[in-house]
Design a protein around this motif. Sequence first.
Motif, PDB file in Angstrom:
ATOM      1  N   ALA A 165     -10.473  37.272  -3.033  1.00 26.46           N
ATOM      2  CA  ALA A 165      -9.679  35.988  -2.703  1.00 26.46           C
ATOM      3  C   ALA A 165     -10.038  35.342  -1.309  1.00 26.46           C
ATOM      4  CB  ALA A 165      -8.345  36.701  -2.373  1.00 26.46           C
ATOM      5  N   ILE A 166     -10.665  36.131  -0.452  1.00 23.37           N
ATOM      6  CA  ILE A 166     -11.018  35.632   0.984  1.00 23.37           C
ATOM      7  C   ILE A 166     -12.113  34.757   0.635  1.00 23.37           C
ATOM      8  CG2 ILE A 166     -11.680  35.951   3.158  1.00 23.37           C
ATOM      9  CD1 ILE A 166      -8.829  36.746   2.791  1.00 23.37           C
ATOM     10  N   CYS A 200      -9.585  26.903   7.643  1.00 24.13           N
ATOM     11  CA  CYS A 200      -9.164  27.941   6.734  1.00 24.13           C
ATOM     12  C   CYS A 200      -8.859  29.226   7.423  1.00 24.13           C
ATOM     13  CB  CYS A 200     -10.136  28.018   5.733  1.00 24.13           C
ATOM     14  SG  CYS A 200     -10.148  29.324   4.613  1.00 24.13           S
ATOM     15  N   ALA A 246      -5.759  32.354  -1.472  1.00 25.51           N
ATOM     16  CA  ALA A 246      -5.907  33.759  -1.324  1.00 25.51           C
ATOM     17  C   ALA A 246      -4.685  34.700  -1.497  1.00 25.51           C
ATOM     18  CB  ALA A 246      -6.624  33.887  -0.155  1.00 25.51           C
ATOM     19  N   PRO A 301      -5.851  29.415   2.317  1.00 24.00           N
ATOM     20  CA  PRO A 301      -5.221  30.680   2.606  1.00 24.00           C
ATOM     21  C   PRO A 301      -4.107  31.022   1.415  1.00 24.00           C
ATOM     22  CG  PRO A 301      -5.739  29.704   4.637  1.00 24.00           C
ATOM     23  CD  PRO A 301      -6.004  28.792   3.502  1.00 24.00           C
ATOM     24  N   LEU A 345      -5.500  31.630   7.719  1.00 22.00           N
ATOM     25  CA  LEU A 345      -5.682  33.340   7.562  1.00 22.00           C
ATOM     26  C   LEU A 345      -5.027  33.929   8.624  1.00 22.00           C
ATOM     27  CD1 LEU A 345      -9.283  33.616   5.792  1.00 22.00           C
ATOM     28  CD2 LEU A 345      -7.196  33.624   4.781  1.00 22.00           C
ATOM     29  N   ALA A 354     -11.066  31.395  -0.965  1.00 19.36           N
ATOM     30  CA  ALA A 354     -10.459  30.656   0.058  1.00 19.36           C
ATOM     31  C   ALA A 354     -11.643  29.886   1.082  1.00 19.36           C
ATOM     32  CB  ALA A 354      -9.520  31.446   1.078  1.00 19.36           C
TER      33      ALA A 354
END
Length: 323
Positions: free
Chosen positions: A90-91, A221, A77, A74, A225, A94
């Motif tokens: 980005a997600i 992960c 990200a 995260p 987030l 991650a």
Amino acid sequence: MKRLQISQQEIVLAVFVALFIACSVLLTGFLTSDNMLTLMQNVAVLGILGLAMSIVVIGRGIDISLIAALAVPPGIALQMVLDGQPLALAIVVAFLVAMVIGLFNGWLIAFAEIPSIFATLASGLLLAGFGQTFIFDLDVVPWSDGMAGFEKLGQGTFVGIPMPVIMFSLAAISVAILLRTTRWGAFIYALGDNPDTARATGVKTRPMIVMQYVLAALIGCFAGLVLASSVHSMPTRIFNSTLIYDVILVVVLGGIGLSGGRGGVVNVILGTLLIGTMLNGMTIMNMPYSVQNLVKGIVLLAAVIADSFINPRNEETSQQGDI
């Protein structure tokens, strides 16, 4: 006359109710809306991590790298978005990084046959050190304008329920479905109960071990987030905290046997409620951090000793379990 039997789940539930009532009566500020919101947010992230750890522990392992999976992917990200990359990319990156962590852990344990505690400890240190040395510009990766809208994952409410609790509930339902209604779930329990028997019946134990650690890293992960969206940043130094001990406390105290093959989502929920309330109460009491660690250490030791009595060693199968 049948002897009255009380399960560990019932004991943990009773202790939680008693602790919650005691904190509500004795601690000023505990039963306030602001504190309950904080408690539920903290409990949610801790519970999601507990779900990740439970999959591994049921399969007779442990994942010390879980906090690195919480912090680093995260954090990557948030750093990518801060540097101008699209949020969606980005997600995806991650979760790909988390998957690589899980694959690496699984390979070390299943194929290199390194004990899980040492393999995941080393991989967690490696990942955290790599991120802090080469990726992150700051120890706390800040929230940026490109993350607009994503904060809904950890903030706000849905029909009056805080979003982190909704995320915890969705994760709990998903893990419960995996463990109780799928063949993979049955294989995880079989592997934890007796690996040799599982292998003899045709279960591909090595790929199953890899899958457990991949799932744990992905869920870790996801927890990261949720945490990042709740606090509008990712404190990467969280890896150096004692959070991993809190996660182990949730799993063991909730009733998931360290010997594997036992427990489930209900145990994680009960353990999360108990530990979350205990930590919140100690914080309101302004207990020094060292004293909190002392209390947690005593509780963890008591839980491990209790687990050894509840699941005594079966010499015929060289494992712990009911005999």
